[in-house]
Design an enzyme around this catalytic site. Structure first.
Site, short mmCIF file in Angstrom:
data_model
loop_
_atom_site.label_atom_id
_atom_site.label_comp_id
_atom_site.label_asym_id
_atom_site.label_seq_id
_atom_site.Cartn_x
_atom_site.Cartn_y
_atom_site.Cartn_z
N ASP A 1 4.05 -9.25 8.87
CA ASP A 1 5.26 -9.76 8.20
C ASP A 1 6.53 -9.03 8.65
O ASP A 1 7.63 -9.54 8.50
CB ASP A 1 5.13 -9.62 6.68
CG ASP A 1 3.91 -10.35 6.13
OD1 ASP A 1 3.38 -11.22 6.83
OD2 ASP A 1 3.48 -10.02 5.00
N SER B 1 0.83 -1.22 0.00
CA SER B 1 0.00 0.00 0.00
C SER B 1 0.86 1.26 0.00
O SER B 1 0.55 2.23 -0.71
CB SER B 1 -0.89 0.04 1.24
OG SER B 1 -1.64 -1.13 1.34
O1 F6P Z 1 0.94 -9.78 4.30
C1 F6P Z 1 0.21 -10.34 5.32
C2 F6P Z 1 -0.17 -11.76 5.02
O2 F6P Z 1 -0.89 -12.25 6.13
C3 F6P Z 1 0.97 -12.69 4.65
O3 F6P Z 1 1.73 -13.08 5.76
C4 F6P Z 1 0.23 -13.80 3.95
O4 F6P Z 1 1.03 -14.50 3.04
C5 F6P Z 1 -0.83 -13.04 3.21
O5 F6P Z 1 -1.04 -11.83 3.90
C6 F6P Z 1 -2.13 -13.77 3.06
O6 F6P Z 1 -2.97 -12.96 2.30
P1 F6P Z 1 -4.47 -13.31 1.93
O7 F6P Z 1 -5.33 -12.56 2.90
O8 F6P Z 1 -4.61 -12.76 0.56
O9 F6P Z 1 -4.65 -14.78 2.01
#
Ligand code: F6P
Length: 360
Positions: free
Chosen positions: A141, A117
């Site tokens: 992360d 973002s």
């Molecule tokens: O970036 C945050 C996160 O939780 C990552 O650790 C993970 O790979 C991803 O988002 C999962 O995203 P989504 O909500 O698209 O499954």
């Protein structure tokens, strides 16, 4: 009197509601009004924009500890950067955001987001040229450069710790190992910190090469016949496919080590916000409000040596490793990783935790 907006974008994490609550609280004290943009940029793509007036009553203090975001983080059915790029409507999308922000007559926008973002906001900064843009970093992360912490990271470690504490009890009963797969994308910060917190016997992260036979030898040489092997979702193993925890599990099974793979998944992004994250969210909110008061724009709040201050968004973009955004073709994000001199790596080594390639 100023009018400010708050928007939460990208994946959610715990601590967003604390940040929102504190921004509203500080803004109201200053006599400013606040609107929350619903569903991230999606809320700016409707006419009129999908916003809600925020007051101390509408963001109650007792809810500030809850995971998720009062404002939501985006609706997959609606237009956003990813779909706009994919369908060739980026110009129209950008125009829509700019027009909506102008119609809302905002003096400032606080954007609470991750590296995607914030990188997008800088790349498309003309959208925000009519107001002050102040960004607050959040993500489980911990993959944003410049800041020592992001909102949500501490709670995610805590959630993983509680999860593994429970797993260890059943692991002991059954004399088996649990391979716990953490989130974190291609950054190993979450797995490394959670692994240290739970006392894992091995921690595998994308930044460090490891060897499966070494891992097996390490587990077999252990006096305990149960424990946790923490693996980051971003690791890859040549010649193997599937989920990382499953790959490791198959290898251990083939070598006669009883084990199960475990996937804490989205509980890492949820859970009541830890005190640390609440304090961080409060510091970041306060810093963002001060930045608005000082007429700063295109800045990001960061934590350094326990103190929050702002840096230009351009510095954030330059400081990270430029990586192609998996969701937005042609776009790069500014990422941070576990550095070789991260003190936790040396500590892991000296505690007998297998982390792969030996370092001096
Ligand atoms: O970036 C945050 C996160 O939780 C990552 O650790 C993970 O790979 C991803 O988002 C999962 O995203 P989504 O909500 O698209 O499954």
């Amino acid at each position: 009197m100023k009018k400010i907006g708050i928007m939460t974008t990208g994946g959610d994490c715990s601590g967003l509601n604390t940040a929102i609550n504190r921004i509203v609280r500080g803004a109201n004290l200053r006599g400013w009004s606040v609107v929350g943009i619903i569903d991230g940029t999606d809320g700016l793509c409707t006419s009129p924009a999908n916003v809600e007036k925020l007051t101390i009553k509408s963001v109650p203090i007792e809810n500030a500890r809850l995971g998720g975001s009062y404002l939501h983080n985006g609706n997959h059915c609606m237009m956003n950067f990813e779909t706009a790029v994919k369908t060739g409507h980026l110009d129209q999308f950008n125009k829509m955001l700019k027009t909506s922000l102008a119609k809302l007559k905002l003096d400032a926008l606080v954007l609470i987001g991750g590296n995607g973002s914030l990188s997008l906001a800088w790349a498309n900064r003309d959208i925000y040229s009519g107001l002050q843009l102040v960004c607050i970093p959040k993500t489980i992360d911990m993959d944003l450069p410049l800041t020592d912490r992001t909102i949500g990271f501490d709670t995610a470690i805590d959630q993983l710790t509680k999860y593994c504490d429970q797993l260890l009890l059943t692991a002991r009963s059954h004399h088996r190992w649990f391979i716990v797969q953490t989130m974190g994308r291609d950054c190993g910060m979450l797995a490394l910190n959670a692994g240290i917190a739970v006392g894992a016997d091995a921690i595998l992260i994308p930044e460090i090469k490891f060897d499966l036979d070494e891992l097996v030898a390490h587990i077999k040489s252990n006096e305990r016949d149960y424990g946790i092997i923490m693996v980051s979702e971003g690791i890859t193993i040549r010649g193997h496919s599937g989920r990382p925890a499953d790959m490791i599990s198959r290898k251990l099974t083939a070598c006669g080590i009883p084990n199960r793979a475990a996937f804490p998944d989205y509980i890492q992004r949820a859970g009541d916000t830890t005190a640390h994250d609440r304090i961080l969210a409060t510091k970041m909110a306060d810093c963002a409000l001060n930045a608005i008061e000082n007429n700063e724009t295109y800045v990001m709040t960061i934590l350094r040596d326990n103190v929050c201050h702002t840096v230009p968004l351009s510095e954030f973009v330059d400081a990270g490793e430029r990586v192609r955004d998996p969701n937005v073709p042609g776009m790069c994000t500014s990422n941070a990783y576990v550095e070789p001199d991260n003190p936790l790596l040396a500590i892991a080594d000296s505690m007998g935790i297998y982390i792969g390639q030996k370092r001096k």
